[in-house]
Design a protein around this motif. Structure first.
Motif, mmCIF file in Angstrom:
data_model
loop_
_atom_site.group_PDB
_atom_site.id
_atom_site.type_symbol
_atom_site.label_atom_id
_atom_site.label_comp_id
_atom_site.label_asym_id
_atom_site.label_seq_id
_atom_site.Cartn_x
_atom_site.Cartn_y
_atom_site.Cartn_z
ATOM 1 N N GLU B 135 -0.212 5.669 -1.937
ATOM 2 C CA GLU B 135 0.460 4.999 -2.450
ATOM 3 C C GLU B 135 1.370 4.028 -2.397
ATOM 4 N N VAL B 136 1.076 3.393 -1.302
ATOM 5 C CA VAL B 136 1.750 2.387 -0.451
ATOM 6 C C VAL B 136 0.965 0.811 -1.350
ATOM 7 N N ILE B 137 -0.122 0.851 -1.767
ATOM 8 C CA ILE B 137 -1.089 -0.446 -1.990
ATOM 9 C C ILE B 137 -0.105 -0.213 -3.693
ATOM 10 N N SER B 142 3.376 -4.183 -5.958
ATOM 11 C CA SER B 142 4.044 -4.524 -7.555
ATOM 12 C C SER B 142 5.385 -5.078 -6.371
ATOM 13 N N LEU B 143 5.936 -5.228 -5.541
ATOM 14 C CA LEU B 143 7.162 -5.582 -4.891
ATOM 15 C C LEU B 143 6.825 -6.932 -4.787
ATOM 16 N N LYS B 154 -4.231 -4.766 3.853
ATOM 17 C CA LYS B 154 -5.229 -4.186 5.007
ATOM 18 C C LYS B 154 -3.988 -2.173 5.153
ATOM 19 N N GLY B 155 -4.873 -1.582 4.486
ATOM 20 C CA GLY B 155 -4.546 0.245 4.361
ATOM 21 C C GLY B 155 -5.841 1.284 5.689
ATOM 22 N N ALA B 165 -10.704 3.214 -5.294
ATOM 23 C CA ALA B 165 -10.576 3.307 -6.488
ATOM 24 C C ALA B 165 -8.809 2.413 -7.198
ATOM 25 N N ILE B 166 -7.613 2.620 -6.540
ATOM 26 C CA ILE B 166 -6.875 2.089 -6.177
ATOM 27 C C ILE B 166 -6.651 0.423 -6.538
ATOM 28 N N SER B 167 -6.992 -0.105 -6.114
ATOM 29 C CA SER B 167 -7.996 -1.468 -6.067
ATOM 30 C C SER B 167 -8.236 -2.051 -7.584
#
Lengths: 451, 451
Positions: B135-137, B142-143, B154-155, B165-167
């Motif tokens: 969820e950090v992504i 957002s920030l 870099k995850g 998927a999120i990206s």
């Protein structure tokens, strides 16, 4: 202050420990120390000037050999008219500045009887590495003490005798104050620099004052944050609607006022339409001041048709490298910006890619264009219709400056006392815990309080 | 946003270029992008949770092998009750925060028609390196967008499918906004990290989110400023006059609320007089929570006489190393501070020498002692009668936090959006030059104007 004979490690450790007590001194105690330094340096003027004369004698010899420049020789001379008095006045000026420590910048009521306060405080230990100017020692010692920071100073070898004399006077003066002696320490020999630069456990910030080479060397050899700038590649963009007389006046000042300064202009970007309407007036004036112009093809062609044959003969052709060069001399690179619906964006893109993010200016009579430029240029200073030479802590009204920073964090542009502080968060409660708050529990109040 | 297949160099260059236009977007355009991301992630919940399930499956296997901890497994799981909704809400929370960009923090009239303005602006390009939490992504994207900064993310390899998927969802969502696609870029493979850390020409700030080892590795391998903390070695000092019940409550929370947190207490300093009056109550309570106590000789002796034989059997002897250890576990080191006219100074000296300058607290009923402590302790947070666990951006009312910084410059303590900005100086004139001012010439006006 002590002229350090101990190892750099011990000196840094002592500075770190003494910084703790210096940080808690009242502003009166810090100001009293400045008064004491001022009075002692005033009293011991003759002794210090005698020491300075020894440095000057050695430097004059080196200058005759050609191993030292006349500029350095001049900077060394504390006996020049007004220089010693300026040094003394500088100490009192710093004393009179508003206390940068203990300012409350945020107050939030987190809950009943639970208050958060953000208060400015000194950074800790500064390492200041500088070159020839011996008066810097008094200047920097004043700034460090005023801001509650300990400082380790490393001077240039050309001014060893002057430093020695000034430092022993300051050291003696501090004995009668609340400032711990180890809070200001001086090293004279170059071999300690790399050791000091490795001591990130004790030293919080490095401030180099000197040549590009010095700054670049330091940035490349430490993990401690470095405040300053290696390069000052400033650009001025003349938009199509710029006033020719204003352009002449601003560019004369920006280029010729002090060509070796970091805020002198090095690149002139000229809108295609201004090649005819503005550039010839500017070029004529600066050529008369002995400036060499390195022009792109189009600007050279147009200038050739306007200038006298004698002036035209002085025009040079620019290479791509000229747009990435800080000349620090009477040389100016000129590049044409094509006429386009958004010429200003082309100028912004050139500056963001080539300038050193120090200070860049636009000359235009259009507010919209100026605002686009000021929003788009990513530099510490972005100017509209003013000389880049105004980028300076004194001129900005900061009273004094530690240097000009092109860093992207902490402090940018001319750095005053504020740049020597950070803050801490104080929380005052009645035993509150984090576990009391959250979903289904107490809510945080988060009420902003007046400062 | 793009899941990058280009080289780190090209990605960083593209991020740098796109950061220029992102920096000039209106707050509405930036907020609209957040709305768009929120809606897309809300719409594509099933798809993302399916991808997350693949990560979880692989991780469960690794957890069974013992090659992955249960804690990491838990952090990976986006399907846990409320977690996905929290992620979505977080995006809207950031959107609702005050715009950190374009705030005027200084206005000075330098002369007639010559005005200096200091205005906040984005830093440029952030490199965010994080570990398991997928969820950090969304949080970091957002920030970054809210603060007008480009970001390279870099995850961790454990969440590759979720990131993917999120990206792709965020990337698609940004296509319909004014945020340039290259402004948010994602790398999945670890081999790019060292290359990215070397790109100080394009990347302005590194923010690591993860283990101490990760942060320490990054700090040791880059010249780019790093915002964060490797260690969170927090101390609490129980003064002679501390209230025993308050101490019990605060220390239970500070130690047991979340022992693996950076703001958990690791060292307890106890005034000699409080060994009898306060420590037994505290020790009894935390021993019941399973905390191991590593005591110095005197505290161990006294506790042995007060505690039950069963509890006494649990007491361990501290070594010097224990006072420099962040246990991140149910372990607490205890050290006696001798009774002396200025015991608080001994506590301060211990903390300044051994703590990680994160958050340290005093428990006392004396205002004078508390004030000495708050002035003398050089940490990002210094607390009086409150749990160290309050050190957190949400709890401080910053809405969100990028991390907690123990740096001495730029940003200290919980870092909110403000820590992702810097400022620039704008000068607006009518052609003024530096040469017009000075001795015997015009004087600078330096009149402060209202903000």
């Amino acid at each position: 202050m002590s002229l350090t004979e101990s190892s750099p490690l011990k000196a840094a450790e002592a500075a770190s420990i003494s910084s703790r007590s210096l940080a808690t001194l009242s502003v009166k105690a810090r100001n009293d120390a400045l008064t004491s330094i001022h009075n002692a340096l005033s009293r011991e003027r003759d002794k210090i000037l005698q020491a300075n004369a020894l440095d000057l004698k050695a430097a004059s010899k080196a200058a005759q050999d050609g191993s030292l420049s006349q500029a350095v020789l001049k900077r060394l001379d504390l006996g020049r008219a007004g220089k010693y008095d300026d040094m003394l006045k500088g100490i009192l000026d710093v004393r009179e500045l508003e206390d940068p420590v203990g300012r409350i910048t945020l107050r939030t009521q987190l809950d009943d009887d639970l208050e958060l306060t953000r208060v400015t405080c000194p950074i800790g230990v500064l390492l200041i590495i500088f070159e020839a100017r011996p008066e810097v020692i008094a200047n920097i010692a004043s700034l460090a003490i005023k801001s509650g920071n300990a400082a380790i100073l490393k001077g240039g070898k050309e001014s060893t005798e002057s430093f020695h004399a000034i430092s022993s006077v300051i050291s003696e003066a501090l004995l009668h104050t609340k400032v711990p002696n180890a809070a200001i320490q001086l090293f004279e020999t170059r071999d300690v620099v790399n050791q000091l630069l490795s001591m990130d456990q004790y030293i919080d910030l490095v401030i180099p004052r000197g040549s590009n080479e010095l700054v670049r060397y330091i940035k490349d050899h430490t993990k401690i944050p470095v405040l300053g700038h290696a390069d000052g590649l400033c650009a001025i963009y003349i938009h199509s609607d710029a006033d020719a007389d204003m352009a002449k006046k601003v560019i004369l000042d920006s280029k010729c006022g002090y060509p070796a300064a970091c805020n002198a202009v090095e690149t002139l970007l000229v809108h295609d339409d201004a090649l005819l309407s503005v550039l010839p007036t500017v070029a004529e004036a600066i050529l008369q001041q002995g400036v060499s112009l390195r022009c792109d093809e189009k600007s050279k062609l147009i200038l050739s048709t306007f200038l006298s044959p004698a002036s035209t003969a002085l025009l040079q052709s620019a290479t791509e490298a000229d747009y990435d060069t800080e000349f620090l001399d009477l040389v100016l690179a000129i590049k044409t910006i094509p006429a386009a619906p958004h010429s200003v964006d082309l100028a912004i893109a050139h500056i963001n890619a080539h300038s050193s993010h120090h200070t860049d200016a636009i000359l235009t009579s259009s507010r919209d264009v100026a605002e686009a430029f000021m929003a788009g240029v990513d530099s510490a200073g972005v100017y509209w219709n003013a000389s880049t030479r105004i980028a300076d802590g004194m001129r900005y009204g900061f009273g004094t400056e530690v240097g000009i920073s092109t860093n992207k964090i902490h402090s940018r542009g001319p750095v005053g006392l504020e740049g020597l502080t950070i803050y801490k968060y104080l929380v005052k409660g009645k035993g509150q815990t984090a576990g009391e708050y959250g979903e289904g529990k107490k809510a945080w109040m988060h009420k902003q309080l007046p400062l």
